[in-house]
Design a protein around this motif. Structure first.
Motif, PDB file in Angstrom:
ATOM      1  N   ASP A  45       2.758  94.880  22.807  1.00  0.00           N
ATOM      2  CA  ASP A  45       3.474  93.637  22.213  1.00  0.00           C
ATOM      3  C   ASP A  45       4.363  92.871  22.664  1.00  0.00           C
ATOM      4  OD1 ASP A  45       5.597  93.997  19.170  1.00  0.00           O
ATOM      5  OD2 ASP A  45       3.288  92.136  20.284  1.00  0.00           O
ATOM      6  N   ALA A  46       3.915  90.894  22.511  1.00  0.00           N
ATOM      7  CA  ALA A  46       4.925  90.639  23.690  1.00  0.00           C
ATOM      8  C   ALA A  46       5.897  90.315  23.086  1.00  0.00           C
ATOM      9  CB  ALA A  46       3.844  89.174  24.646  1.00  0.00           C
ATOM     10  N   GLY A  47       6.690  90.351  23.456  1.00  0.00           N
ATOM     11  CA  GLY A  47       8.372  89.554  22.685  1.00  0.00           C
ATOM     12  C   GLY A  47       8.562  88.708  22.498  1.00  0.00           C
ATOM     13  N   VAL A  48       9.144  87.525  22.554  1.00  0.00           N
ATOM     14  CA  VAL A  48       9.905  86.192  22.799  1.00  0.00           C
ATOM     15  C   VAL A  48       9.897  85.731  23.791  1.00  0.00           C
ATOM     16  CG1 VAL A  48      12.015  84.578  22.337  1.00  0.00           C
ATOM     17  CG2 VAL A  48      11.035  86.385  20.102  1.00  0.00           C
ATOM     18  N   THR A  49       9.036  84.526  24.506  1.00  0.00           N
ATOM     19  CA  THR A  49       8.796  84.237  25.687  1.00  0.00           C
ATOM     20  C   THR A  49       9.548  83.126  25.517  1.00  0.00           C
ATOM     21  OG1 THR A  49       6.708  83.752  25.203  1.00  0.00           O
ATOM     22  CG2 THR A  49       7.302  85.456  26.563  1.00  0.00           C
ATOM     23  N   GLN A  50      10.305  82.456  26.627  1.00  0.00           N
ATOM     24  CA  GLN A  50      10.227  80.881  26.799  1.00  0.00           C
ATOM     25  C   GLN A  50      10.206  80.663  27.981  1.00  0.00           C
ATOM     26  OE1 GLN A  50      14.826  82.228  25.254  1.00  0.00           O
ATOM     27  NE2 GLN A  50      14.970  79.959  25.253  1.00  0.00           N
ATOM     28  N   SER A  51       9.793  79.264  28.278  1.00  0.00           N
ATOM     29  CA  SER A  51      10.202  78.318  28.801  1.00  0.00           C
ATOM     30  C   SER A  51      10.788  77.377  29.177  1.00  0.00           C
ATOM     31  CB  SER A  51       8.574  77.972  29.785  1.00  0.00           C
ATOM     32  OG  SER A  51       8.006  77.447  28.980  1.00  0.00           O
ATOM     33  N   PRO A  52      11.048  76.914  30.869  1.00  0.00           N
ATOM     34  CA  PRO A  52      10.812  77.543  32.175  1.00  0.00           C
ATOM     35  C   PRO A  52      12.643  78.676  31.806  1.00  0.00           C
ATOM     36  CG  PRO A  52      11.894  75.118  32.299  1.00  0.00           C
ATOM     37  CD  PRO A  52      10.987  75.371  30.389  1.00  0.00           C
ATOM     38  N   THR A  53      12.529  79.071  32.692  1.00  0.00           N
ATOM     39  CA  THR A  53      13.407  80.132  32.944  1.00  0.00           C
ATOM     40  C   THR A  53      15.203  78.781  33.477  1.00  0.00           C
ATOM     41  OG1 THR A  53      12.598  80.488  35.160  1.00  0.00           O
ATOM     42  CG2 THR A  53      12.490  81.770  33.213  1.00  0.00           C
ATOM     43  N   HIS A  54      14.446  78.290  34.390  1.00  0.00           N
ATOM     44  CA  HIS A  54      15.615  77.414  34.602  1.00  0.00           C
ATOM     45  C   HIS A  54      14.815  76.148  34.668  1.00  0.00           C
ATOM     46  CE1 HIS A  54      16.267  81.843  36.121  1.00  0.00           C
ATOM     47  NE2 HIS A  54      17.990  81.734  35.693  1.00  0.00           N
ATOM     48  N   LEU A  55      15.900  75.152  34.813  1.00  0.00           N
ATOM     49  CA  LEU A  55      16.048  73.659  34.925  1.00  0.00           C
ATOM     50  C   LEU A  55      17.072  72.911  34.949  1.00  0.00           C
ATOM     51  CD1 LEU A  55      14.639  71.925  31.883  1.00  0.00           C
ATOM     52  CD2 LEU A  55      15.962  73.927  31.296  1.00  0.00           C
ATOM     53  N   ILE A  56      17.309  71.734  35.729  1.00  0.00           N
ATOM     54  CA  ILE A  56      18.324  71.201  36.304  1.00  0.00           C
ATOM     55  C   ILE A  56      18.160  69.051  35.534  1.00  0.00           C
ATOM     56  CG2 ILE A  56      19.803  69.886  38.588  1.00  0.00           C
ATOM     57  CD1 ILE A  56      19.289  72.540  39.714  1.00  0.00           C
ATOM     58  N   LYS A  57      18.208  68.732  35.032  1.00  0.00           N
ATOM     59  CA  LYS A  57      18.482  67.702  34.493  1.00  0.00           C
ATOM     60  C   LYS A  57      19.476  66.363  35.245  1.00  0.00           C
ATOM     61  CE  LYS A  57      14.466  67.966  32.958  1.00  0.00           C
ATOM     62  NZ  LYS A  57      12.839  67.138  32.675  1.00  0.00           N
ATOM     63  N   GLY A  62      21.431  61.816  31.048  1.00  0.00           N
ATOM     64  CA  GLY A  62      20.666  60.639  30.014  1.00  0.00           C
ATOM     65  C   GLY A  62      18.757  61.177  30.213  1.00  0.00           C
ATOM     66  N   GLN A  63      18.577  61.969  30.653  1.00  0.00           N
ATOM     67  CA  GLN A  63      17.297  62.634  30.941  1.00  0.00           C
ATOM     68  C   GLN A  63      17.303  63.292  29.428  1.00  0.00           C
ATOM     69  OE1 GLN A  63      16.588  64.216  34.770  1.00  0.00           O
ATOM     70  NE2 GLN A  63      15.375  62.633  34.799  1.00  0.00           N
ATOM     71  N   GLN A  64      15.847  63.611  29.063  1.00  0.00           N
ATOM     72  CA  GLN A  64      15.515  64.194  28.098  1.00  0.00           C
ATOM     73  C   GLN A  64      14.937  65.655  28.872  1.00  0.00           C
ATOM     74  OE1 GLN A  64      12.085  64.325  27.502  1.00  0.00           O
ATOM     75  NE2 GLN A  64      12.216  65.889  25.234  1.00  0.00           N
ATOM     76  N   VAL A  65      14.992  66.893  28.014  1.00  0.00           N
ATOM     77  CA  VAL A  65      14.570  67.877  28.005  1.00  0.00           C
ATOM     78  C   VAL A  65      14.044  68.726  26.764  1.00  0.00           C
ATOM     79  CG1 VAL A  65      16.161  69.138  27.353  1.00  0.00           C
ATOM     80  CG2 VAL A  65      14.283  70.515  28.940  1.00  0.00           C
ATOM     81  N   THR A  66      12.305  69.495  27.361  1.00  0.00           N
ATOM     82  CA  THR A  66      11.479  69.707  26.446  1.00  0.00           C
ATOM     83  C   THR A  66      11.053  71.585  26.812  1.00  0.00           C
ATOM     84  OG1 THR A  66      10.647  68.022  25.423  1.00  0.00           O
ATOM     85  CG2 THR A  66       9.605  70.611  25.509  1.00  0.00           C
ATOM     86  N   LEU A  67      12.450  72.192  25.950  1.00  0.00           N
ATOM     87  CA  LEU A  67      12.133  73.866  25.832  1.00  0.00           C
ATOM     88  C   LEU A  67      11.150  74.369  25.567  1.00  0.00           C
ATOM     89  CD1 LEU A  67      15.785  74.812  25.940  1.00  0.00           C
ATOM     90  CD2 LEU A  67      14.337  74.051  28.257  1.00  0.00           C
ATOM     91  N   ARG A  68      10.453  75.461  25.598  1.00  0.00           N
ATOM     92  CA  ARG A  68       9.794  75.952  25.133  1.00  0.00           C
ATOM     93  C   ARG A  68       9.733  77.204  24.305  1.00  0.00           C
ATOM     94  NH1 ARG A  68       7.727  72.666  28.149  1.00  0.00           N
ATOM     95  NH2 ARG A  68       5.971  70.764  26.808  1.00  0.00           N
ATOM     96  N   CYS A  69       9.016  78.393  23.255  1.00  0.00           N
ATOM     97  CA  CYS A  69       9.595  79.210  22.580  1.00  0.00           C
ATOM     98  C   CYS A  69       8.000  79.691  22.111  1.00  0.00           C
ATOM     99  CB  CYS A  69      10.585  79.512  22.164  1.00  0.00           C
ATOM    100  SG  CYS A  69      10.945  80.988  20.808  1.00  0.00           S
ATOM    101  N   SER A  70       7.955  80.512  22.308  1.00  0.00           N
ATOM    102  CA  SER A  70       5.937  81.809  21.285  1.00  0.00           C
ATOM    103  C   SER A  70       7.001  82.911  21.047  1.00  0.00           C
ATOM    104  CB  SER A  70       4.921  81.812  22.925  1.00  0.00           C
ATOM    105  OG  SER A  70       4.731  81.113  23.415  1.00  0.00           O
ATOM    106  N   PRO A  71       7.136  82.535  19.794  1.00  0.00           N
ATOM    107  CA  PRO A  71       7.721  84.073  18.844  1.00  0.00           C
ATOM    108  C   PRO A  71       6.622  85.291  19.183  1.00  0.00           C
ATOM    109  CG  PRO A  71       6.516  82.828  17.981  1.00  0.00           C
ATOM    110  CD  PRO A  71       6.391  82.100  18.373  1.00  0.00           C
TER     111      PRO A  71
END
Lengths: 113, 111
Positions: A1-13, A16-25
Motif C-alpha cells: 500500500d503506497a503512502g503519499v508520494t511527492q515529486s520532485p524531492t528537491h528543486l532549485i528555482k 520570478g519563476q514558476q514551479v509545479t509540485l506533484r502529489c499522489s495521495p
C-alpha cells in the motif's frame, strides 16, 4: 500500500519563476492538502482539495494555486517565486468522511535563489 | 481551532521514559488531540490520537485528564532514533486536512 508520494524531492528555482509540485495521495484517500514548512517552523496549511475543488484555504497569496485530478492526485503551483518561498512543501491526504488520520508525504524541498 | 502550548525543547537519555505535555485550554467539545513526530527533512508522522482518558499503541501512550485542557504524550524507553520534533494538534477529527501546527517540541535523546 503506497503512502503519499511527492515529486520532485528537491528543486532549485530562480526568483520570478514558476514551479509545479506533484502529489499522489495514499491509496483510498480522496482529499489532499498542501502545507509549507519553513526551516525551524511547523507546517503551515496552504489549501485543501476535495472532489477537484479547493475547499479550504490558509493565509497564502493567490500566487499559490492548485489542482486536483479525477484520480485524486494534486498539483501545487507557485507563480512569481520569491526568496521567501524557499521551504519544504508537504502534501497530506485523508479520506474525508471516515475519520481516518491525515498522512503526510516526505515533501518537496524548494530553494529559490 | 484550539491553540496549543508545548515546551520548545527537551533532553533525555536512552532508556528513559519521556513525557511531553501540551496545554490546550480552549479545546472544544468536538476536538480530538493528535500527536505527530517529524524527523529532519521528512514529513510529519502520525503517532497517536485520543479524545479522553488514556490511549496506548505500540509506540506511545496519550494521557488526557477529565477537563481535557492538557494532554501528555509518553514515550517509553526512548532510543537515539526518537530524536525528533513532536507536535501536539487539537481539532475536529477529519476536518479535511486542515491541521494547525505550533512550534513543536524538539526532543533530543542522548546516549
Amino acid at each position: 500500500d503506497a503512502g503519499v508520494t511527492q515529486s520532485p524531492t528537491h528543486l532549485i528555482k530562480t526568483r520570478g519563476q514558476q514551479v509545479t509540485l506533484r502529489c499522489s495521495p495514499k491509496s483510498g484517500h480522496d482529499t489532499v492538502s498542501w502545507y509549507q514548512q519553513a526551516l525551524g517552523q511547523g507546517p503551515q496549511f496552504i489549501f485543501q482539495y476535495y472532489e477537484e475543488e479547493e475547499r479550504q484555504r490558509g493565509n497564502f497569496p493567490d500566487r499559490f494555486s492548485g489542482h486536483q485530478f479525477p484520480n485524486y492526485s494534486s498539483e501545487l503551483n507557485v507563480n512569481a517565486l520569491l526568496l521567501g518561498d524557499s521551504a519544504l512543501y508537504l502534501c497530506a491526504s485523508s479520506f474525508r468522511v471516515s475519520g481516518n488520520t491525515i498522512y503526510f508525504g516526505e515533501g518537496s524541498w524548494l530553494t529559490v535563489v | 481551532l484550539a491553540k496549543t502550548t508545548q515546551p520548545i525543547s527537551m533532553d533525555s537519555y536512552e532508556g528513559q521514559e519521556v513525557n511531553i505535555t501540551c496545554s490546550h485550554n480552549n479545546i472544544a467539545t468536538n476536538d480530538y488531540i493528535t500527536w505527530y513526530q517529524q524527523f529532519p527533512s521528512q514529513g510529519p508522522r502520525f503517532i497517536i490520537q485520543g479524545y479522553k482518558t488514556k490511549v496506548t499503541n505500540e509506540v506511545a501512550s496519550l494521557f488526557i485528564p477529565a477537563d481535557r485542557k492538557s494532554s501528555t504524550l509518553s514515550l517509553p524507553r526512548v532510543s537515539l532514533s526518537d530524536t525528533a520534533v513532536y507536535y501536539c494538534l487539537v481539532g475536529v477529527i477529519n476536518q479535511g486536512g486542515k491541521l494547525i501546527f505550533g512550534q513543536g517540541t524538539e526532543l533530543s535523546v542522548k546516549p
